[in-house]
Every structure is written in C-alpha cells, then in structure tokens.
Design a protein around this motif. Structure first.
Motif, PDB file in Angstrom:
ATOM      1  N   GLY A 121       0.814  -1.217   0.000  1.00  0.00           N
ATOM      2  CA  GLY A 121       0.000   0.000   0.000  1.00  0.00           C
ATOM      3  C   GLY A 121       0.846   1.264   0.000  1.00  0.00           C
ATOM      4  N   VAL A 122       1.933   1.246   0.765  1.00  0.00           N
ATOM      5  CA  VAL A 122       2.851   2.394   0.783  1.00  0.00           C
ATOM      6  C   VAL A 122       3.479   2.574  -0.591  1.00  0.00           C
ATOM      7  CG1 VAL A 122       5.008   3.277   1.760  1.00  0.00           C
ATOM      8  CG2 VAL A 122       3.297   2.233   3.259  1.00  0.00           C
ATOM      9  N   PHE A 123       3.850   1.473  -1.235  1.00  0.00           N
ATOM     10  CA  PHE A 123       4.430   1.552  -2.579  1.00  0.00           C
ATOM     11  C   PHE A 123       3.446   2.168  -3.572  1.00  0.00           C
ATOM     12  CE2 PHE A 123       4.864  -0.334  -6.822  1.00  0.00           C
ATOM     13  CZ  PHE A 123       6.093   0.204  -7.182  1.00  0.00           C
ATOM     14  N   VAL A 124       2.226   1.675  -3.588  1.00  0.00           N
ATOM     15  CA  VAL A 124       1.216   2.194  -4.519  1.00  0.00           C
ATOM     16  C   VAL A 124       0.926   3.665  -4.224  1.00  0.00           C
ATOM     17  CG1 VAL A 124      -1.200   1.996  -5.244  1.00  0.00           C
ATOM     18  CG2 VAL A 124       0.197  -0.053  -4.998  1.00  0.00           C
ATOM     19  N   ALA A 125       0.849   4.009  -2.946  1.00  0.00           N
ATOM     20  CA  ALA A 125       0.578   5.401  -2.574  1.00  0.00           C
ATOM     21  C   ALA A 125       1.694   6.333  -3.042  1.00  0.00           C
ATOM     22  CB  ALA A 125       0.390   5.513  -1.071  1.00  0.00           C
ATOM     23  N   ALA A 126       2.929   5.826  -3.110  1.00  0.00           N
ATOM     24  CA  ALA A 126       4.051   6.653  -3.559  1.00  0.00           C
ATOM     25  C   ALA A 126       3.938   7.009  -5.035  1.00  0.00           C
ATOM     26  CB  ALA A 126       5.375   5.937  -3.296  1.00  0.00           C
TER      27      ALA A 126
END
Length: 102
Positions: free
Chosen positions: A74-79
């Motif tokens: 989720g952190v990756f996609v949000a970035a």
C-alpha cells in the motif's frame, strides 16, 4: 519505542510525496507552459533519488517485519499517486504509535 527504520519511513513518505507534488504541480507546468525545462531537470532527479531512498527503507522495514507486506504494498502504490504520501504517513504514524503500547 518504534524501530528507527519505521519512524524514518513515516517521515520519508511525506518528503517523497512533497517532491512528487512539486514535480507534477510546479516543475512540469513550468516546463510546458513557461518553456523552462530546467525546472524538471532539477526537481526530477531529486524526486527520483527520494523515491529510491523511500523504497529502500520500505524494503528494509518489510523484510525486518516491522510492517506487514500488504501494508508495504500500500505504501508503494501510494508513492505513485499524488498526495498518496499523506495517506502513507498517516498509516505509518498509527503503526509507530502502536509500538508505544508494546
């Protein structure tokens, strides 16, 4: 106290997110509307370095087990999404706070 890499990642999501917003909302319009390609030439590599740094810290945090892999994804996609760094920071701040009770 929460592990240092997790706290660092929380801060990095804000910094990297701000660099993405700067690139998209300031540098790219300056390039295309004002004919100033130097803006993207400066902000682009800075954002790229911050993105790589953030992803490196994210990998470390997930591999050490400080953050579940699904939340890491989720952190990756949000970035990749403008203003996604705000969501990541909020989610990571809750994860950091959860360590306070341990």
């Amino acid at each position: 106290m929460a592990p240092w890499p997790l706290r660092h990642l929380s801060l990095m999501t804000l910094v990297e997110g701000a660099s993405l917003i700067t690139l998209i909302l300031i540098a790219v319009p300056l390039k295309h509307l004002a004919g100033l390609p130097i803006a993207v030439a400066i902000v682009g590599p800075i954002h790229g370095a911050l993105f790589l740094w953030t992803m490196g810290v994210l990998t470390l945090v997930v591999l050490r087990g400080h953050l579940p892999a699904l939340k890491g994804a989720g952190v990756f996609v949000a970035a990749l999404i403008p203003f996604g760094g705000l969501w990541s920071h909020r989610m990571l701040a809750r994860a950091v706070a959860a360590y306070g009770g341990r």
